[in-house]
Motif scaffolding. Sequence first.
Motif, PDB file in Angstrom:
ATOM      1  N   SER A  60       0.817  -1.209   0.000  1.00 16.77           N
ATOM      2  CA  SER A  60       0.000   0.000   0.000  1.00 16.77           C
ATOM      3  C   SER A  60       0.854   1.264   0.000  1.00 16.77           C
ATOM      4  CB  SER A  60      -0.914   0.010   1.235  1.00 16.77           C
ATOM      5  OG  SER A  60      -1.507   1.276   1.423  1.00 16.77           O
ATOM      6  N   GLY A  61       0.393   2.254  -0.740  1.00 17.47           N
ATOM      7  CA  GLY A  61       1.077   3.545  -0.766  1.00 17.47           C
ATOM      8  C   GLY A  61       0.455   4.570   0.158  1.00 17.47           C
ATOM      9  N   ASP A  62      -0.397   4.125   1.081  1.00 18.23           N
ATOM     10  CA  ASP A  62      -1.108   5.060   1.957  1.00 18.23           C
ATOM     11  C   ASP A  62      -0.176   5.899   2.821  1.00 18.23           C
ATOM     12  OD1 ASP A  62      -3.553   4.284   1.004  1.00 18.23           O
ATOM     13  OD2 ASP A  62      -4.063   2.992   2.703  1.00 18.23           O
ATOM     14  N   GLU A  63       0.979   5.369   3.139  1.00 20.82           N
ATOM     15  CA  GLU A  63       1.882   6.090   4.047  1.00 20.82           C
ATOM     16  C   GLU A  63       2.840   7.032   3.315  1.00 20.82           C
ATOM     17  OE1 GLU A  63       1.178   5.714   7.201  1.00 20.82           O
ATOM     18  OE2 GLU A  63      -0.321   4.236   6.577  1.00 20.82           O
ATOM     19  N   GLN A  72      -2.611  18.265  -4.464  1.00 21.22           N
ATOM     20  CA  GLN A  72      -3.184  17.159  -3.718  1.00 21.22           C
ATOM     21  C   GLN A  72      -2.599  15.841  -4.223  1.00 21.22           C
ATOM     22  OE1 GLN A  72      -7.301  16.460  -4.598  1.00 21.22           O
ATOM     23  NE2 GLN A  72      -7.674  15.267  -2.738  1.00 21.22           N
ATOM     24  N   ILE A  73      -2.269  14.935  -3.307  1.00 23.67           N
ATOM     25  CA  ILE A  73      -1.767  13.609  -3.667  1.00 23.67           C
ATOM     26  C   ILE A  73      -2.869  12.592  -3.380  1.00 23.67           C
ATOM     27  CG2 ILE A  73      -0.014  11.852  -3.280  1.00 23.67           C
ATOM     28  CD1 ILE A  73       1.100  14.427  -4.464  1.00 23.67           C
ATOM     29  N   VAL A  74      -3.298  11.872  -4.404  1.00 23.71           N
ATOM     30  CA  VAL A  74      -4.345  10.857  -4.247  1.00 23.71           C
ATOM     31  C   VAL A  74      -3.742   9.486  -4.555  1.00 23.71           C
ATOM     32  CG1 VAL A  74      -6.577  10.016  -5.075  1.00 23.71           C
ATOM     33  CG2 VAL A  74      -6.173  12.481  -4.870  1.00 23.71           C
ATOM     34  N   ASN A  75      -3.658   8.641  -3.529  1.00 21.96           N
ATOM     35  CA  ASN A  75      -3.090   7.311  -3.703  1.00 21.96           C
ATOM     36  C   ASN A  75      -4.135   6.359  -4.280  1.00 21.96           C
ATOM     37  OD1 ASN A  75      -1.397   4.992  -3.402  1.00 21.96           O
ATOM     38  ND2 ASN A  75      -2.457   4.528  -1.489  1.00 21.96           N
ATOM     39  N   LEU A  76      -3.821   5.750  -5.417  1.00 21.31           N
ATOM     40  CA  LEU A  76      -4.738   4.808  -6.051  1.00 21.31           C
ATOM     41  C   LEU A  76      -4.267   3.361  -5.903  1.00 21.31           C
ATOM     42  CD1 LEU A  76      -5.798   6.716  -9.307  1.00 21.31           C
ATOM     43  CD2 LEU A  76      -6.964   6.577  -7.095  1.00 21.31           C
ATOM     44  N   TYR A  77      -3.468   3.119  -4.875  1.00 19.71           N
ATOM     45  CA  TYR A  77      -3.110   1.740  -4.531  1.00 19.71           C
ATOM     46  C   TYR A  77      -2.970   1.675  -3.020  1.00 19.71           C
ATOM     47  CZ  TYR A  77      -1.335  -2.964  -4.985  1.00 19.71           C
ATOM     48  OH  TYR A  77      -1.200  -4.334  -4.907  1.00 19.71           O
ATOM     49  N   GLY A  78      -4.099   1.498  -2.358  1.00 27.96           N
ATOM     50  CA  GLY A  78      -4.109   1.473  -0.904  1.00 27.96           C
ATOM     51  C   GLY A  78      -4.226   0.067  -0.343  1.00 27.96           C
ATOM     52  N   LYS A  79      -4.828  -0.020   0.833  1.00 30.36           N
ATOM     53  CA  LYS A  79      -4.924  -1.302   1.532  1.00 30.36           C
ATOM     54  C   LYS A  79      -6.189  -2.072   1.170  1.00 30.36           C
ATOM     55  CE  LYS A  79      -2.227   0.486   5.422  1.00 30.36           C
ATOM     56  NZ  LYS A  79      -2.238   0.835   6.864  1.00 30.36           N
ATOM     57  N   GLU A  80      -7.138  -1.414   0.523  1.00 35.80           N
ATOM     58  CA  GLU A  80      -8.392  -2.062   0.159  1.00 35.80           C
ATOM     59  C   GLU A  80      -8.666  -1.878  -1.328  1.00 35.80           C
ATOM     60  OE1 GLU A  80     -11.350  -0.312   2.634  1.00 35.80           O
ATOM     61  OE2 GLU A  80     -10.639  -1.296   4.456  1.00 35.80           O
ATOM     62  N   GLU A  81      -9.453  -2.781  -1.900  1.00 38.17           N
ATOM     63  CA  GLU A  81      -9.722  -2.747  -3.337  1.00 38.17           C
ATOM     64  C   GLU A  81     -10.408  -1.449  -3.756  1.00 38.17           C
ATOM     65  OE1 GLU A  81     -11.301  -5.832  -6.774  1.00 38.17           O
ATOM     66  OE2 GLU A  81     -12.061  -6.025  -4.723  1.00 38.17           O
ATOM     67  N   LYS A  82     -11.225  -0.879  -2.887  1.00 38.93           N
ATOM     68  CA  LYS A  82     -11.938   0.347  -3.233  1.00 38.93           C
ATOM     69  C   LYS A  82     -10.986   1.516  -3.484  1.00 38.93           C
ATOM     70  CE  LYS A  82     -12.840   1.767   1.570  1.00 38.93           C
ATOM     71  NZ  LYS A  82     -13.912   2.076   2.570  1.00 38.93           N
ATOM     72  N   SER A  83      -9.744   1.406  -2.984  1.00 43.13           N
ATOM     73  CA  SER A  83      -8.762   2.478  -3.186  1.00 43.13           C
ATOM     74  C   SER A  83      -8.340   2.598  -4.645  1.00 43.13           C
ATOM     75  CB  SER A  83      -7.526   2.234  -2.325  1.00 43.13           C
ATOM     76  OG  SER A  83      -6.769   1.123  -2.809  1.00 43.13           O
ATOM     77  N   VAL A 333      -4.758 -14.345  -0.899  1.00 39.53           N
ATOM     78  CA  VAL A 333      -5.043 -13.048  -1.503  1.00 39.53           C
ATOM     79  C   VAL A 333      -3.959 -12.670  -2.500  1.00 39.53           C
ATOM     80  CG1 VAL A 333      -5.423 -10.586  -1.076  1.00 39.53           C
ATOM     81  CG2 VAL A 333      -6.281 -12.282   0.556  1.00 39.53           C
ATOM     82  N   TYR A 334      -4.393 -12.234  -3.667  1.00 38.43           N
ATOM     83  CA  TYR A 334      -3.471 -11.739  -4.689  1.00 38.43           C
ATOM     84  C   TYR A 334      -4.119 -10.539  -5.356  1.00 38.43           C
ATOM     85  CZ  TYR A 334      -0.623 -11.534  -8.945  1.00 38.43           C
ATOM     86  OH  TYR A 334       0.193 -11.117  -9.963  1.00 38.43           O
ATOM     87  N   GLU A 335      -3.473  -9.390  -5.266  1.00 38.99           N
ATOM     88  CA  GLU A 335      -3.999  -8.139  -5.836  1.00 38.99           C
ATOM     89  C   GLU A 335      -5.471  -7.943  -5.468  1.00 38.99           C
ATOM     90  OE1 GLU A 335      -2.343  -5.847  -6.826  1.00 38.99           O
ATOM     91  OE2 GLU A 335      -0.538  -6.497  -7.883  1.00 38.99           O
ATOM     92  N   PHE A 336      -5.736  -8.042  -4.151  1.00 41.22           N
ATOM     93  CA  PHE A 336      -7.041  -7.781  -3.542  1.00 41.22           C
ATOM     94  C   PHE A 336      -8.072  -8.889  -3.777  1.00 41.22           C
ATOM     95  CE2 PHE A 336      -5.130  -3.655  -4.644  1.00 41.22           C
ATOM     96  CZ  PHE A 336      -5.038  -3.087  -3.391  1.00 41.22           C
ATOM     97  N   ARG A 337      -7.712  -9.939  -4.493  1.00 40.98           N
ATOM     98  CA  ARG A 337      -8.675 -11.008  -4.787  1.00 40.98           C
ATOM     99  C   ARG A 337      -8.304 -12.275  -4.027  1.00 40.98           C
ATOM    100  NH1 ARG A 337     -11.204 -10.562  -9.895  1.00 40.98           N
ATOM    101  NH2 ARG A 337     -12.025 -12.656  -9.499  1.00 40.98           N
ATOM    102  N   SER A 338      -9.311 -12.916  -3.432  1.00 40.00           N
ATOM    103  CA  SER A 338      -9.092 -14.180  -2.737  1.00 40.00           C
ATOM    104  C   SER A 338     -10.046 -15.259  -3.231  1.00 40.00           C
ATOM    105  CB  SER A 338      -9.280 -13.993  -1.220  1.00 40.00           C
ATOM    106  OG  SER A 338     -10.583 -13.494  -0.932  1.00 40.00           O
ATOM    107  N   ASP A 339     -10.923 -14.904  -4.183  1.00 42.38           N
ATOM    108  CA  ASP A 339     -11.908 -15.861  -4.670  1.00 42.38           C
ATOM    109  C   ASP A 339     -11.345 -16.798  -5.729  1.00 42.38           C
ATOM    110  OD1 ASP A 339     -11.703 -13.519  -6.246  1.00 42.38           O
ATOM    111  OD2 ASP A 339     -13.565 -14.002  -7.293  1.00 42.38           O
TER     112      ASP A 339
END
Length: 385
Positions: A60-63, A72-83, A333-339
Amino acid sequence: MKFLKNINKLNGCKAAILTNQSAFGFNGKYHFQTYAEIFDLKTIFLPEHGLFAELQDQVSGDELKYLFGDMQIVNLYGKEEKSLVPPRESLTGVDVIIVDIKDVGSRYYTFLTTAYYILLEISRLKKETGKAPIFLVIDSPNPIGKKVEGTPLQKEFESFVGVTSVLHRHGLTPGGLLSYYNETFHLKVDVVVVPVGVFHPKSISQFEWVPPSPNIPTQSTCLVYPGMCLLEGTNLSEGRGTTKPFETFGAPYLVGKAKEELDKRMDSHQSDDFRLRALRFLPTFHKYTGTICEGYQLMVLKPKQFHSLYFILYFLKQLGELFPKEFEYLKGVYEFRSDRPAIELLAGDSVLLDYLYGKLSESALSEYLDQSERHWMKLTKPYRY
């Protein structure tokens, strides 16, 4: 696909940008710094790995923190898929969304998927409000050219590492692929493509390789990546933690008589296109950190002929036969997917999975790949330049 002839019309427009260190100028400035002199640049969208490719994959790039005036800096790779989806407020109040970032020519590479998610959100905004920013793509060459490999990703396997219908090695530039998305999926966004030389006549990234992410250190890495990325779905090291990721690969269990048979099979499979150099390596991070791995270096001798995807499909099938207890496809889990297992998301095609599981012959695979690649070349002809 639209091409912008008069860039002066955009001077002073409010803008946001998706970019990273791969867009670097001859004047010693990153492209986003130059755009700040042309546009009223409000926002920088961060892709996976961060603005300067500081972070490893799936981190995650949240930090991450950057100071660029009042941007403004908007991170589009966070800890959840919605990011992965840009917030609506980041798209309103701007006239132009700029995409200036290098691709490596493979559908798994997430930068253009991030751009696609921005494109989707702009499309939704336009449908809801009747207004939306221009989507301006600063185009750069595909580092592995127009050659294609693979099969179209089937809808059920779509994820952040694969958009429906796209081949493993797509052969398009960023402008070509994003224009394909816009028109094929009827997004109706105002997509405009500008060659990088229009804004940046002496962009270093046109001539010198700037690593777009930590594990694509050289242009030769891009040649093997369309196939070797499948190793991410296995318990083999794909060479992360070495100086030659994706070109170096292996595992501690590749020993004994089964390894001797594997060497024989791969030796008989070799052609003038590539060579395998047997080696031992010790990853400094990622899989098998600090453990000696037995493996290979993949050396591409004839880039125009070498088929990375077919190579790794054949290799993995041999592993399944020779190391049935040791070799495995990873779960979790791989790239936010576990199904679905990672190998399914990466292969993206039930026919290719059948081959890996021993349900399809070599000749059937070759014919299927050839037909798929020919069809993709015809389908994407309007987006090749």
